[in-house]
Design an enzyme around this catalytic site. Structure first.
Site, short mmCIF file in Angstrom:
data_model
loop_
_atom_site.label_atom_id
_atom_site.label_comp_id
_atom_site.label_asym_id
_atom_site.label_seq_id
_atom_site.Cartn_x
_atom_site.Cartn_y
_atom_site.Cartn_z
N GLU A 7 0.84 -1.21 0.00
CA GLU A 7 0.00 0.00 0.00
C GLU A 7 0.87 1.25 0.00
O GLU A 7 0.61 2.21 -0.72
CB GLU A 7 -0.88 0.03 1.24
CG GLU A 7 -2.05 -0.91 1.17
CD GLU A 7 -2.83 -0.84 2.47
OE1 GLU A 7 -3.86 -0.16 2.48
OE2 GLU A 7 -2.41 -1.45 3.45
N ASP A 209 -10.66 -10.48 5.01
CA ASP A 209 -11.00 -11.85 5.43
C ASP A 209 -12.06 -11.77 6.52
O ASP A 209 -12.42 -10.69 6.97
CB ASP A 209 -9.74 -12.59 5.94
CG ASP A 209 -9.08 -11.82 7.09
OD1 ASP A 209 -8.13 -11.09 6.83
OD2 ASP A 209 -9.56 -11.93 8.23
#
Ligand code: ADE
Length: 241
Positions: A7, A209
């Site tokens: 990122e 997740d």
């Protein structure tokens, strides 16, 4: 600040006039990002790593606000992979000084969570909402991670030095902290540093997740194909506004 190297690297590509300063096992990149002076840093994982990084940003780089981006595991059933959570109240789910203090209460602070800055949070919410409405992911990526129409929610987040990948652990946490939407490993630690130094703080997390026994599946692919695209797009919208 970012908890994922990928990122941070996606933002670094757009950084103008970058200079790098290496200290304490981190590299702090200073420069201009979409018109604003910024410092970019990969915090590494966990509460200690993110705490030292945040303190360095505040004390050495004199930043006037901190934004943290990363991924998180959902423990609220309303969340899907690819959704975004903007943190409101940030708990440390592994803080437990019982019997001296109630579970989750931060000793001597008389509270069990720190809050993010209202104004920064609002701006991030606007940026994230506009960004997801622009349908930024490729059809292949959406299909791969079964992402249909990602939502942006504000809510409580819990941090701790544990990657949660067990349904029972996730269920227990949700029972103890019912308003928590997702779990990660840094946000509440950075929030505490920012509270100590009066520095406005905001936290944005992409759900990677569901904090159960499927949590490790395709984690790194998700970070590359979804989280970095989201972070770059949302930070662009936030800074250019
Ligand atoms: N970051 C992303 N998913 C996570 C999980 N399941 N537990 C802790 N941190 C996470």
């Amino acid at each position: 600040m970012s908890a994922m190297l990928e990122e941070m690297e996606s933002l670094l590509e757009a950084l103008e006039n970058p200079t790098a300063q290496e200290t304490g096992n981190r590299t702090y990149y200073t420069g201009i990002l979409w018109g604003q002076e910024v410092v970019l840093v990969f915090s590494r994982w966990g509460k200690v790593a993110s705490t030292t990084t945040a303190a360095h940003l505040i004390l050495e780089h004199k930043v006037d606000r901190i934004l943290f981006s990363g991924v998180a595991g959902a423990i609220d059933p309303s969340l899907r992979i690819g959704d975004i959570v903007i943190g409101t109240q940030l708990y440390q789910h592994d803080m437990d000084a019982r019997p001296l203090y109630p579970q989750f209460e931060i000793p001597l602070v008389h509270r069990s969570y720190f809050e993010t800055d209202d104004s920064l949070r609002y701006q991030l919410l606007q940026a994230a909402t506009h960004f997801v409405q622009s349908d930024p992911l490729s059809e292949t990526t959406k299909k791969e991670f079964r992402i249909t129409s990602p939502t942006v929610k504000e809510g409580a987040i819990a941090s701790g030095d544990r990657f949660i990948s067990d349904t029972e652990d996730a269920t227990t946490l949700k029972r103890l902290l019912p308003n928590v939407l997702c779990v990660e490993m840094e946000g509440a630690a950075v929030a505490q540093v920012c509270a100590d130094y009066n520095t406005p703080f905001a936290l944005i997390r992409t759900i990677s997740d569901t904090a159960d026994d499927t949590a490790d599946i395709d984690f790194m692919t998700f970070v590359k194909e979804v989280a970095t695209v989201y972070t770059k797009g949302i930070i662009y919208k936030y800074l250019s506004n």
